[in-house]
Design an enzyme around this catalytic site. Sequence first.
Site, short mmCIF file in Angstrom:
data_model
loop_
_atom_site.label_atom_id
_atom_site.label_comp_id
_atom_site.label_asym_id
_atom_site.label_seq_id
_atom_site.Cartn_x
_atom_site.Cartn_y
_atom_site.Cartn_z
N ASN A 10 13.20 -1.60 -14.75
CA ASN A 10 12.16 -1.56 -13.73
C ASN A 10 11.44 -0.22 -13.89
O ASN A 10 11.98 0.82 -13.53
CB ASN A 10 12.82 -1.68 -12.35
CG ASN A 10 11.85 -1.41 -11.21
OD1 ASN A 10 10.63 -1.38 -11.41
ND2 ASN A 10 12.40 -1.21 -10.02
N LYS A 12 8.88 0.85 -12.36
CA LYS A 12 8.22 1.34 -11.14
C LYS A 12 6.78 1.77 -11.48
O LYS A 12 6.16 1.13 -12.31
CB LYS A 12 9.04 2.46 -10.50
CG LYS A 12 10.51 2.03 -10.34
CD LYS A 12 11.33 2.91 -9.47
CE LYS A 12 12.73 2.32 -9.38
NZ LYS A 12 13.59 3.08 -8.48
N HIS A 96 12.54 -5.39 -3.62
CA HIS A 96 13.09 -4.10 -4.05
C HIS A 96 13.13 -3.14 -2.85
O HIS A 96 12.24 -3.19 -1.99
CB HIS A 96 12.24 -3.51 -5.18
CG HIS A 96 12.86 -2.28 -5.77
ND1 HIS A 96 12.72 -1.04 -5.19
CD2 HIS A 96 13.67 -2.11 -6.84
CE1 HIS A 96 13.42 -0.15 -5.89
NE2 HIS A 96 14.00 -0.79 -6.89
N GLU A 98 12.28 -0.18 -2.47
CA GLU A 98 11.05 0.59 -2.24
C GLU A 98 9.99 -0.27 -1.55
O GLU A 98 9.19 0.23 -0.76
CB GLU A 98 10.56 1.20 -3.56
CG GLU A 98 11.43 2.38 -3.97
CD GLU A 98 11.68 2.53 -5.45
OE1 GLU A 98 10.89 2.04 -6.27
OE2 GLU A 98 12.71 3.17 -5.80
N GLU A 167 21.44 -3.32 -5.06
CA GLU A 167 21.02 -1.94 -5.27
C GLU A 167 21.22 -1.14 -3.98
O GLU A 167 20.35 -1.17 -3.10
CB GLU A 167 19.54 -1.89 -5.67
CG GLU A 167 19.25 -2.66 -6.95
CD GLU A 167 17.98 -2.18 -7.62
OE1 GLU A 167 18.06 -1.71 -8.76
OE2 GLU A 167 16.90 -2.24 -6.99
N GLY A 173 17.71 6.20 -7.78
CA GLY A 173 16.96 7.40 -8.12
C GLY A 173 17.65 8.70 -7.73
O GLY A 173 17.05 9.76 -7.79
N SER A 212 20.85 4.24 -10.31
CA SER A 212 21.33 5.33 -11.17
C SER A 212 22.19 4.85 -12.35
O SER A 212 23.13 5.55 -12.76
CB SER A 212 22.06 6.39 -10.35
OG SER A 212 21.16 6.98 -9.43
P1 PGA Z 1 17.22 4.01 -10.75
O1 PGA Z 1 16.41 2.79 -10.04
O2 PGA Z 1 17.93 3.42 -11.94
O3 PGA Z 1 16.17 5.01 -11.12
O4 PGA Z 1 18.18 4.52 -9.73
C1 PGA Z 1 16.94 1.50 -9.98
C2 PGA Z 1 16.00 0.58 -9.26
O5 PGA Z 1 15.41 1.00 -8.24
O6 PGA Z 1 15.79 -0.58 -9.67
#
Ligand code: PGA
Length: 256
Positions: A10, A12, A96, A98, A167, A173, A212
Site C-alpha cells: 500500500n 499510500k 483502511h 487512515e 491492521e 507507520g 510496520s
Molecule cells: P506501514 O502501513 O507498513 O507503514 O505500517 C501499513 C498500512 O497502513 O497498510
Amino acid sequence: MGEKLLIAGNWKMHKTPTETVEYFKEFLPLVNEVNNVEVLICPPFIDIPAAVKTTEGSNIQIGAQNCYFEKEGAFTGEISPVMLKAAGCKYVILGHSERRHIFGESNELINKKVISALEEGLKVILCVGETLEERESGLTFTVIESQLRLGLSGVENFLDRIEIAYEPVWAIGTGVAAKPEDAEEVHKFIYQILNELNSNQAGNIRVLYGGSVKPSNAEAILSQPHIKGVLVGGASLKPNDFAQIVKIGAKLAEVK
Ligand code: PGA
C-alpha cells in the site's frame, strides 16, 4: 485452505507516475521468478495506468487504495469501481484506518463501497483494526467484530472475493509491529467470525496482517498459522525491501 499467501503493498500518497515506472523497473527483475505467492501493489490513483502498463505480463497485480460507491455522477474528486476495473485494477483496499480516522469513514459507508466494488467484479481487501485506546480498554475483539459484521453486511455470500487485513492502528507507520502471537490471536478470532458469516467460504479468505511489516519481522509474522499474507505500507515503497518480503513469503509458502 489452498490459497497462495498474498503479499500486498500500500503506497499510500507516495510516488509520481514517473517514479512508479522507475520502481517497477527495479522491482520486477527482483521477483520475476516468484510464482507461489500472489503479489499486489496499490499505488495512488494517478499512478495506476503507469503501474498496469509497466507490470503487464508479469506476476504483479495492481489495485487501488479506495473508491466511492456510485458508478458515476456529480461526486467531485471521487473515483468509481467501474473506473478502477477499466483501468486494470484487480483489487481495492477499503476501510483502511487512515480512511476511517483521517477522513471519517464509517462502517456504513465502507459497507456501501464493499458492495459496489464487488458488484463491479473487483476483489476487496477490507481493513479492520483497533486503536491503542480501544486495545487498552479491552475492546479489541468488540471493535473487530463490529467492523467485520457491519463492513460485510449483505455480502456474506461473496466472501470468496474478499480478503481481510488486520491492521492494529497503533502499529501502522510506527515501526512497532504487533507481536506475532498477539496478531495470531486476533486472526483466529477473525476466522471465527468469518466462519459464522459463511462457513463454506471462510476458509478461503486470506486474513492479512498489516502494521510496520518489514524484511526483519516478516518471517515471524507470516509463520503464524492464521496469517495468510501481509499488507505493507512504508516498506513497500522500496523495491528491495518489498522484494525481500515477497521472497520471505515465497520461502514460507513451500512449508505452509
Ligand atoms: P506501514 O502501513 O507498513 O507503514 O505500517 C501499513 C498500512 O497502513 O497498510
